[in-house]
Scaffold this motif. Structure first.
Motif, short mmCIF file in Angstrom:
data_model
loop_
_atom_site.label_atom_id
_atom_site.label_comp_id
_atom_site.label_asym_id
_atom_site.label_seq_id
_atom_site.Cartn_x
_atom_site.Cartn_y
_atom_site.Cartn_z
N GLU A 100 0.79 -1.13 0.08
CA GLU A 100 -0.06 -0.04 -0.05
C GLU A 100 1.03 1.24 -0.08
O GLU A 100 2.01 1.21 0.62
CB GLU A 100 -0.90 -0.04 1.23
N THR A 101 0.50 2.31 -0.57
CA THR A 101 1.13 3.62 -0.80
C THR A 101 0.45 4.59 0.20
O THR A 101 -0.54 5.00 0.20
CB THR A 101 1.13 4.10 -2.25
N VAL A 103 -0.44 8.17 1.94
CA VAL A 103 -0.76 9.42 1.34
C VAL A 103 -0.73 10.49 2.51
O VAL A 103 -1.14 10.38 3.41
CB VAL A 103 -2.02 9.46 0.92
N ARG A 104 0.28 11.63 2.45
CA ARG A 104 0.23 12.68 3.06
C ARG A 104 -0.77 13.82 2.76
O ARG A 104 -1.07 14.12 1.64
CB ARG A 104 1.55 13.38 3.17
N LEU A 105 -1.70 14.15 3.87
CA LEU A 105 -2.59 15.06 3.68
C LEU A 105 -2.56 16.13 4.79
O LEU A 105 -2.29 15.98 5.75
CB LEU A 105 -4.09 14.35 3.83
N HIS A 113 -11.60 15.81 0.47
CA HIS A 113 -11.95 14.24 0.15
C HIS A 113 -13.32 13.98 0.75
O HIS A 113 -14.04 13.09 0.17
CB HIS A 113 -10.70 13.35 0.71
N HIS A 141 -2.50 8.99 5.54
CA HIS A 141 -3.43 7.96 5.30
C HIS A 141 -2.74 6.76 4.94
O HIS A 141 -1.62 6.90 3.95
CB HIS A 141 -4.68 8.10 4.09
N SER A 143 -3.27 3.98 3.18
CA SER A 143 -3.40 3.59 1.77
C SER A 143 -4.11 4.40 0.98
O SER A 143 -5.07 4.72 1.10
CB SER A 143 -4.06 2.23 2.07
N ARG A 144 -3.60 4.59 -0.28
CA ARG A 144 -4.26 5.31 -1.35
C ARG A 144 -5.36 4.65 -1.86
O ARG A 144 -6.38 5.34 -2.05
CB ARG A 144 -3.10 5.66 -2.29
N ARG A 145 -5.24 3.38 -1.80
CA ARG A 145 -6.48 2.73 -2.46
C ARG A 145 -7.65 2.79 -1.54
O ARG A 145 -8.88 3.03 -2.05
CB ARG A 145 -6.02 1.18 -2.65
N LEU A 147 -8.22 5.25 0.82
CA LEU A 147 -8.30 6.59 0.71
C LEU A 147 -9.48 6.82 -0.46
O LEU A 147 -10.57 7.48 -0.28
CB LEU A 147 -7.21 7.55 0.62
N ASP A 148 -9.21 6.26 -1.79
CA ASP A 148 -9.65 6.66 -2.93
C ASP A 148 -11.24 5.85 -2.79
O ASP A 148 -12.41 6.50 -3.19
CB ASP A 148 -9.05 6.36 -4.02
#
Length: 226
Positions: A100-101, A103-105, A113, A141, A143-145, A147-148
């Motif tokens: 998993e990648t 994600v900085r927010l 989002h 977060h 995991s980018r997946r 989150l999306d």
């Protein structure tokens, strides 16, 4: 803002007037935010109060959240939940491999989002589940997946709290599936590498879930025509 400007701000300290100017607000507003606990206390050197880049980042976050319709009370609740969260190093584990990648927010980007759904309660739940962790003035977060997908579900009308509850139950099932595959593979495929076995396990789960969704949709009663 250029990288050089960011680097200068990272090491800079401000008196209250300079901080207010950098944030584009009044000294009175800075003092009000400090009294409300929306920004942490400054470093004191005798009678002089020194603020730093973290205070400036917090003030910019407050401004961004106010623009998105959050109240000061709601922002204070978010700040409390934010500060109680786990550090990103604790969540991700240093050097721990993952597909998993992260994600900085910023908090304001997180609000974009999940429009209208970023409440103190939901933020606390995301931190407790380990979807989010804190890193300085930002959130990460895991995991980018995820989150999306979570954002897509919210856009379809699913409350974020319901997304979290579903995620909690899915995690329990996923842990059980991982344990099942790990036991099976350790028993019968001791010479195979994890890089080979992981995608095989994922493919089985994906195929079974796809067929389960087919059965669920096929058995769903037809909606009466209007």
């Amino acid at each position: 803002m250029s990288d050089q400007q960011k680097a200068r701000e990272e090491v800079r300290e401000y008196r209250m007037k300079d901080l207010a100017d950098a944030a584009g607000i009044t000294v009175r507003t800075v003092r009000f935010y400090r009294e409300r606990g929306l920004i942490p206390p400054p470093r004191r050197e005798g009678r002089i109060a020194w603020y730093d880049s973290h205070h400036l980042a917090r003030l910019r976050t407050i401004a961004a959240l106010l623009e998105r319709g959050h109240t000061l009370t709601g922002i204070a609740d978010l700040a409390t939940a934010f500060e109680s969260g786990r550090d990103v190093g604790e969540l991700l584990g240093l050097g721990e491999p993952t597909e998993e990648t992260p994600v900085r927010l910023t908090p304001a980007e997180l609000a974009d989002h999940f429009e209208g759904e970023v409440t103190a309660e939901n933020l606390a739940t995301a931190l407790e589940l380990g979807y989010l962790a804190t890193d300085g003035d930002d959130l990460v977060h895991i995991s980018r997946r995820l989150l999306d997908v979570s954002a897509a579900l919210v856009r379809e009308g699913v409350p974020l709290s319901a997304v979290f509850e579903a995620g909690r139950q899915i995690r329990a099932h996923a842990d059980a599936l991982a344990e099942l595959f790990a036991t099976t593979l350790q028993t019968h495929a001791t010479g195979a590498s994890p890089e080979t076995l992981r995608p095989l396990a994922k493919s089985v789960v994906e195929a079974e879930l796809s067929m389960a969704m087919d059965r669920r949709l096929r058995d769903k009663p037809a909606q009466p025509s209007s």
